[in-house]
Design a protein around this motif. Structure first.
Motif, PDB file in Angstrom:
ATOM      1  N   TYR A  87     -25.073 -58.920  10.975  1.00  0.00           N
ATOM      2  CA  TYR A  87     -24.860 -59.516   9.660  1.00  0.00           C
ATOM      3  C   TYR A  87     -24.763 -58.512   8.524  1.00  0.00           C
ATOM      4  O   TYR A  87     -24.235 -58.818   7.468  1.00  0.00           O
ATOM      5  CB  TYR A  87     -25.997 -60.503   9.328  1.00  0.00           C
ATOM      6  N   LYS A 101     -20.982 -64.129   4.694  1.00  0.00           N
ATOM      7  CA  LYS A 101     -19.798 -64.998   4.751  1.00  0.00           C
ATOM      8  C   LYS A 101     -18.897 -64.597   5.916  1.00  0.00           C
ATOM      9  O   LYS A 101     -18.445 -65.456   6.676  1.00  0.00           O
ATOM     10  CB  LYS A 101     -19.035 -64.931   3.429  1.00  0.00           C
ATOM     11  N   LEU A 104     -20.627 -65.542   9.300  1.00  0.00           N
ATOM     12  CA  LEU A 104     -20.624 -66.990   9.488  1.00  0.00           C
ATOM     13  C   LEU A 104     -19.225 -67.494   9.829  1.00  0.00           C
ATOM     14  O   LEU A 104     -19.063 -68.393  10.665  1.00  0.00           O
ATOM     15  CB  LEU A 104     -21.172 -67.697   8.248  1.00  0.00           C
ATOM     16  N   SER A 105     -18.195 -66.886   9.225  1.00  0.00           N
ATOM     17  CA  SER A 105     -16.807 -67.254   9.536  1.00  0.00           C
ATOM     18  C   SER A 105     -16.481 -66.930  10.993  1.00  0.00           C
ATOM     19  O   SER A 105     -15.848 -67.732  11.690  1.00  0.00           O
ATOM     20  CB  SER A 105     -15.828 -66.524   8.622  1.00  0.00           C
ATOM     21  N   LEU A 107     -18.511 -66.975  13.341  1.00  0.00           N
ATOM     22  CA  LEU A 107     -19.246 -67.947  14.146  1.00  0.00           C
ATOM     23  C   LEU A 107     -18.726 -69.373  13.970  1.00  0.00           C
ATOM     24  O   LEU A 107     -19.283 -70.310  14.543  1.00  0.00           O
ATOM     25  CB  LEU A 107     -20.740 -67.892  13.802  1.00  0.00           C
ATOM     26  N   GLY A 108     -17.665 -69.525  13.153  1.00  0.00           N
ATOM     27  CA  GLY A 108     -17.044 -70.834  12.976  1.00  0.00           C
ATOM     28  C   GLY A 108     -17.606 -71.667  11.838  1.00  0.00           C
ATOM     29  O   GLY A 108     -17.261 -72.834  11.695  1.00  0.00           O
ATOM     30  N   SER A 109     -18.459 -71.087  11.014  1.00  0.00           N
ATOM     31  CA  SER A 109     -19.028 -71.802   9.866  1.00  0.00           C
ATOM     32  C   SER A 109     -18.477 -71.175   8.595  1.00  0.00           C
ATOM     33  O   SER A 109     -18.860 -70.082   8.213  1.00  0.00           O
ATOM     34  CB  SER A 109     -20.557 -71.698   9.886  1.00  0.00           C
ATOM     35  N   HIS A 110     -17.553 -71.865   7.983  1.00  0.00           N
ATOM     36  CA  HIS A 110     -16.885 -71.318   6.796  1.00  0.00           C
ATOM     37  C   HIS A 110     -17.634 -71.758   5.547  1.00  0.00           C
ATOM     38  O   HIS A 110     -17.638 -72.928   5.180  1.00  0.00           O
ATOM     39  CB  HIS A 110     -15.420 -71.756   6.781  1.00  0.00           C
ATOM     40  N   GLN A 111     -18.278 -70.789   4.901  1.00  0.00           N
ATOM     41  CA  GLN A 111     -19.080 -71.031   3.705  1.00  0.00           C
ATOM     42  C   GLN A 111     -18.418 -70.338   2.515  1.00  0.00           C
ATOM     43  O   GLN A 111     -17.802 -69.281   2.655  1.00  0.00           O
ATOM     44  CB  GLN A 111     -20.493 -70.455   3.876  1.00  0.00           C
ATOM     45  N   GLU A 112     -18.582 -70.917   1.357  1.00  0.00           N
ATOM     46  CA  GLU A 112     -18.126 -70.275   0.123  1.00  0.00           C
ATOM     47  C   GLU A 112     -19.113 -69.162  -0.222  1.00  0.00           C
ATOM     48  O   GLU A 112     -20.286 -69.201   0.167  1.00  0.00           O
ATOM     49  CB  GLU A 112     -18.041 -71.293  -1.015  1.00  0.00           C
ATOM     50  N   GLU A 115     -22.342 -70.321  -1.703  1.00  0.00           N
ATOM     51  CA  GLU A 115     -23.280 -70.859  -0.714  1.00  0.00           C
ATOM     52  C   GLU A 115     -24.021 -69.722  -0.006  1.00  0.00           C
ATOM     53  O   GLU A 115     -25.227 -69.828   0.252  1.00  0.00           O
ATOM     54  CB  GLU A 115     -22.539 -71.717   0.312  1.00  0.00           C
ATOM     55  N   CYS A 116     -23.322 -68.641   0.274  1.00  0.00           N
ATOM     56  CA  CYS A 116     -23.944 -67.478   0.904  1.00  0.00           C
ATOM     57  C   CYS A 116     -24.955 -66.828  -0.037  1.00  0.00           C
ATOM     58  O   CYS A 116     -26.035 -66.415   0.398  1.00  0.00           O
ATOM     59  CB  CYS A 116     -22.878 -66.468   1.344  1.00  0.00           C
TER      60      CYS A 116
END
Length: 142
Positions: A87, A101, A104-105, A107-112, A115-116
């Motif tokens: 990370y 960010k 997480l992307s 890993l398939g989790s798209h966060q703004e 949010e991060c």
């Protein structure tokens, strides 16, 4: 080191009988570490190092228990360092909102990014906007 260990053993051996019971172990872990260990967990800890089967820890058995716990903590720390490395921002030694960010992307989790930032803020103990390894450990223990 040996005399320091003897002092620790003596502190745990509340009734001064040369052995540490599960009850003594619980009391000292609560007093010294603030850890509230259940009676069952204390019994399991004692049993894990009790080589003579008397249900008590001699000084030698206590040392074995301490060494087992230290090895387990070292292994846990090694795993956390590997996870932290995935990370962190390369070369920075910390997890930034952008590095979080990106991972997480992957890993398939798209966060703004906001949010991060909010995720990091929750465990950012020194308020610098990033997570150090120590802060990451706190987060993983939560």
């Amino acid at each position: 080191m040996a005399s320091e260990f003897s002092r620790v053993f003596s502190a745990f051996d509340r009734d001064d009988d040369g052995k540490i019971s599960a009850a003594e172990l619980r009391l000292c872990m609560k007093a010294a570490l603030g850890e509230d260990v259940s009676a069952e967990d204390a019994d399991e800890l004692v049993a894990s190092a009790d080589t003579d089967g008397d249900g008590l820890l001699s000084q030698e058995e206590f040392l074995k228990l301490v060494q087992l716990e230290a090895a387990a903590e070292e292994e846990r720390c090694r795993g956390l360092k590997e996870a932290f490395g995935m990370y962190e921002m390369k070369g920075e030694g910390c997890i930034t909102p952008l590095s979080l960010k990106r991972m997480l992307s992957k890993l398939g989790s798209h966060q703004e990014i906001d949010e991060c930032k909010a995720m990091i803020c929750r465990f950012d103990l020194d308020g610098d906007g990033v997570l150090s390894f120590e802060e990451f450990k706190v987060m993983m223990d939560a």
